[in-house]
Design a protein around this motif. Structure first.
Motif, PDB file in Angstrom:
ATOM      1  N   LYS A  97       0.827  -1.220   0.100  1.00 22.87           N
ATOM      2  CA  LYS A  97      -0.041  -0.136   0.006  1.00 22.87           C
ATOM      3  C   LYS A  97       0.824   1.282  -0.001  1.00 22.87           C
ATOM      4  CE  LYS A  97      -3.636   2.566   2.763  1.00 22.87           C
ATOM      5  NZ  LYS A  97      -4.396   2.509   3.850  1.00 22.87           N
ATOM      6  N   GLY A 149      -7.566   6.146  -0.225  1.00 25.76           N
ATOM      7  CA  GLY A 149      -6.704   5.308   0.501  1.00 25.76           C
ATOM      8  C   GLY A 149      -6.090   5.862   1.908  1.00 25.76           C
ATOM      9  N   ASN A 204     -17.562   1.441   4.276  1.00 27.48           N
ATOM     10  CA  ASN A 204     -16.808   0.800   3.167  1.00 27.48           C
ATOM     11  C   ASN A 204     -17.362  -0.032   2.370  1.00 27.48           C
ATOM     12  OD1 ASN A 204     -13.962   1.893   3.908  1.00 27.48           O
ATOM     13  ND2 ASN A 204     -14.275   0.889   6.089  1.00 27.48           N
ATOM     14  N   TYR A 254      -9.437  -1.482  -3.945  1.00 22.31           N
ATOM     15  CA  TYR A 254      -8.154  -1.883  -3.301  1.00 22.31           C
ATOM     16  C   TYR A 254      -8.065  -1.290  -1.995  1.00 22.31           C
ATOM     17  CZ  TYR A 254      -3.270  -2.580  -2.437  1.00 22.31           C
ATOM     18  OH  TYR A 254      -2.115  -2.829  -1.688  1.00 22.31           O
ATOM     19  N   TYR A 255      -7.984   0.015  -1.780  1.00 26.82           N
ATOM     20  CA  TYR A 255      -7.955   0.674  -0.494  1.00 26.82           C
ATOM     21  C   TYR A 255      -9.109   0.239   0.350  1.00 26.82           C
ATOM     22  CZ  TYR A 255      -4.202   3.650  -2.405  1.00 26.82           C
ATOM     23  OH  TYR A 255      -3.071   4.108  -2.816  1.00 26.82           O
ATOM     24  N   LYS A 256     -10.191   0.128   0.113  1.00 25.07           N
ATOM     25  CA  LYS A 256     -11.485  -0.262   0.825  1.00 25.07           C
ATOM     26  C   LYS A 256     -11.392  -1.420   1.269  1.00 25.07           C
ATOM     27  CE  LYS A 256     -12.366   3.981   1.458  1.00 25.07           C
ATOM     28  NZ  LYS A 256     -11.999   4.537   2.566  1.00 25.07           N
ATOM     29  N   VAL A 257     -10.772  -2.585   0.462  1.00 22.88           N
ATOM     30  CA  VAL A 257     -10.766  -4.051   0.987  1.00 22.88           C
ATOM     31  C   VAL A 257      -9.742  -3.833   1.809  1.00 22.88           C
ATOM     32  CG1 VAL A 257      -9.922  -6.066   0.169  1.00 22.88           C
ATOM     33  CG2 VAL A 257     -11.871  -4.879  -1.221  1.00 22.88           C
ATOM     34  N   LEU A 258      -8.563  -3.070   1.708  1.00 25.95           N
ATOM     35  CA  LEU A 258      -7.685  -3.299   2.962  1.00 25.95           C
ATOM     36  C   LEU A 258      -8.090  -2.672   4.062  1.00 25.95           C
ATOM     37  CD1 LEU A 258      -4.268  -2.108   0.958  1.00 25.95           C
ATOM     38  CD2 LEU A 258      -5.078  -4.346   1.711  1.00 25.95           C
ATOM     39  N   ASN A 259      -9.117  -1.607   4.097  1.00 21.66           N
ATOM     40  CA  ASN A 259      -9.644  -1.006   5.388  1.00 21.66           C
ATOM     41  C   ASN A 259     -10.625  -2.144   6.078  1.00 21.66           C
ATOM     42  OD1 ASN A 259      -8.447   1.424   5.036  1.00 21.66           O
ATOM     43  ND2 ASN A 259     -10.238   2.604   4.266  1.00 21.66           N
ATOM     44  N   ILE A 278     -10.159  -5.295   5.589  1.00 21.01           N
ATOM     45  CA  ILE A 278      -9.497  -6.453   6.341  1.00 21.01           C
ATOM     46  C   ILE A 278      -9.054  -5.726   7.802  1.00 21.01           C
ATOM     47  CG2 ILE A 278      -7.434  -7.442   6.181  1.00 21.01           C
ATOM     48  CD1 ILE A 278      -7.762  -7.603   3.188  1.00 21.01           C
ATOM     49  N   GLU A 279      -8.552  -4.717   7.879  1.00 21.08           N
ATOM     50  CA  GLU A 279      -8.103  -3.921   9.116  1.00 21.08           C
ATOM     51  C   GLU A 279      -9.180  -3.966  10.204  1.00 21.08           C
ATOM     52  OE1 GLU A 279      -6.746   0.257  10.071  1.00 21.08           O
ATOM     53  OE2 GLU A 279      -5.792  -0.443   8.416  1.00 21.08           O
ATOM     54  N   GLN A 314      -9.988  -7.286  11.268  1.00 18.53           N
ATOM     55  CA  GLN A 314      -8.732  -7.990  12.245  1.00 18.53           C
ATOM     56  C   GLN A 314      -8.940  -7.236  13.588  1.00 18.53           C
ATOM     57  OE1 GLN A 314      -5.475  -7.443  10.040  1.00 18.53           O
ATOM     58  NE2 GLN A 314      -5.475  -9.191   8.961  1.00 18.53           N
TER      59      GLN A 314
END
Length: 161
Positions: free
Chosen positions: A2, A62, A89, A141-146, A148-149, A152
């Motif tokens: 990222k 992002g 998101n 891509y950025y929102k999928v990372l968010n 996941i975060e 978690q």
């Protein structure tokens, strides 16, 4: 990964802004000092602004610095706040997929099929519009990372309880 993408987009945006500055400066110079406006700089500045706006929105997305109405998230605490963040998101992902990727992709495809070119630069408009689905992919891509975060974080809080 990222961070590398953010760094590349940041440098690319700076380059585009520098090019737009030079195009507008040339437009002003030719119009007021030479008495005959340059024919291509106005169109170039417009296309650069489109790219800066769309790519910049993906970059800001992002970095989680986009505009938001945060009345409800401020009132919520803990798990409810995280669930709301998940919902937001997902809505952003759905919007980016439908409007930017599907809609933008159709615009690029139609422009390419029709062979549309810009008036002054004679650049195929499909090349100009390609930034729309690219920005959509970056936003997703950025929102999928968010997502996941957030997931978690929720999972780790449940394990500690």
């Amino acid at each position: 990964m990222k961070e590398k993408i953010n760094k590349f987009i940041g440098w690319f945006l700076a380059l585009l802004m520098g090019l737009m500055f030079l195009a507008v400066l040339w437009q002003v110079f030719t119009r007021y000092l030479l008495g005959a406006a340059s024919t291509f700089t106005e169109e170039l500045a417009r296309f650069l602004l489109i790219w800066i706006g769309l790519l910049g929105s993906a970059y800001i997305s992002g970095s989680n610095m986009h505009l938001a109405i945060d009345i409800l998230p401020q009132k919520l605490k803990g798990k409810n706040k995280q669930i709301l963040s998940l919902i937001i998101n997902v809505i952003i992902i759905l919007f980016a997929a439908t409007a930017l990727i599907i809609g933008g992709g159709k615009l690029v495809y139609i422009s390419y099929l029709l062979g549309q070119t810009s008036a002054a630069l004679q650049v195929p408009l499909a090349y100009i519009y390609i930034i729309i689905p690219i920005s959509g992919v970056l936003v997703i891509y950025y929102k999928v990372l968010n997502l996941i975060e957030i997931y978690q974080t929720m999972e780790s809080k449940e394990l500690t309880l």
